[in-house]
Motif scaffolding. Structure first.
Motif, PDB file in Angstrom:
ATOM      1  N   ILE A  78       0.842  -1.199   0.000  1.00 35.89           N
ATOM      2  CA  ILE A  78       0.000   0.000   0.000  1.00 35.89           C
ATOM      3  C   ILE A  78       0.878   1.250   0.000  1.00 35.89           C
ATOM      4  O   ILE A  78       0.617   2.215  -0.731  1.00 35.89           O
ATOM      5  N   ALA A  79       1.927   1.238   0.804  1.00 37.88           N
ATOM      6  CA  ALA A  79       2.839   2.384   0.855  1.00 37.88           C
ATOM      7  C   ALA A  79       3.516   2.608  -0.487  1.00 37.88           C
ATOM      8  O   ALA A  79       3.619   3.747  -0.962  1.00 37.88           O
ATOM      9  N   LEU A  80       3.978   1.531  -1.106  1.00 39.75           N
ATOM     10  CA  LEU A  80       4.619   1.669  -2.419  1.00 39.75           C
ATOM     11  C   LEU A  80       3.628   2.171  -3.469  1.00 39.75           C
ATOM     12  O   LEU A  80       3.974   2.984  -4.326  1.00 39.75           O
ATOM     13  N   GLY A  81       2.403   1.702  -3.391  1.00 41.69           N
ATOM     14  CA  GLY A  81       1.378   2.165  -4.322  1.00 41.69           C
ATOM     15  C   GLY A  81       1.079   3.641  -4.156  1.00 41.69           C
ATOM     16  O   GLY A  81       0.928   4.369  -5.146  1.00 41.69           O
ATOM     17  N   LEU A  82       0.996   4.093  -2.922  1.00 41.70           N
ATOM     18  CA  LEU A  82       0.758   5.528  -2.696  1.00 41.70           C
ATOM     19  C   LEU A  82       1.926   6.370  -3.192  1.00 41.70           C
ATOM     20  O   LEU A  82       1.737   7.428  -3.791  1.00 41.70           O
ATOM     21  N   GLY A  83       3.142   5.898  -2.928  1.00 42.19           N
ATOM     22  CA  GLY A  83       4.313   6.631  -3.406  1.00 42.19           C
ATOM     23  C   GLY A  83       4.360   6.684  -4.920  1.00 42.19           C
ATOM     24  O   GLY A  83       4.649   7.724  -5.509  1.00 42.19           O
TER      25      GLY A  83
END
Length: 125
Positions: A78-83
């Motif tokens: 999720i963090a990588l997707g947001l970034g």
């Protein structure tokens, strides 16, 4: 729309994925408790199946290493997707990237915490 508003909408929608189901689950439990309270007030006996069904959610399975790692990987994704969304979704300016990294930091740290907890979990499963 400004980049900050876009990031707030994205973070808010992700938070709503967790808040809305919990809200409806609590409403359902409240209605069930009201029904049971009315039945007890009228002097009716409660079947054992009903009592077991009510306590089933309370008895959760203990956390395992596999579950902690799985949750950690999901939160990191999720963090990588947001970034990536902040980096690709807007112009290549430092403001957009900083807002995306700031929004992605929270699920990223949660993911890392789950992965670290998996090392301290004593369960073999």
């Amino acid at each position: 729309m400004t980049p900050v508003l876009i990031m707030l909408i994205i973070c808010g929608s992700i938070a709503s994925l967790f808040i809305v189901p919990r809200y409806f689950r609590n409403r359902e439990r409240e209605k069930m408790q009201d029904t049971i309270r009315a039945a007890i007030d009228k002097g009716q006996q409660l079947p054992p199946e009903l009592i077991e069904a009510m306590t089933r959610d309370v008895r959760r399975a203990p956390s395992t290493r596999q579950r902690d790692v799985r949750l950690g990987v999901i939160w990191l994704a999720i963090a990588l997707g947001l970034g990536a969304l902040g980096w690709v979704g807007g112009e290549f300016t430092d403001d957009n990237l900083n807002a995306a990294v700031a929004c992605a930091a929270i699920p990223g740290v949660i993911g890392l915490a789950f992965i670290v907890l998996s090392f301290f979990n004593k369960s073999k499963a």
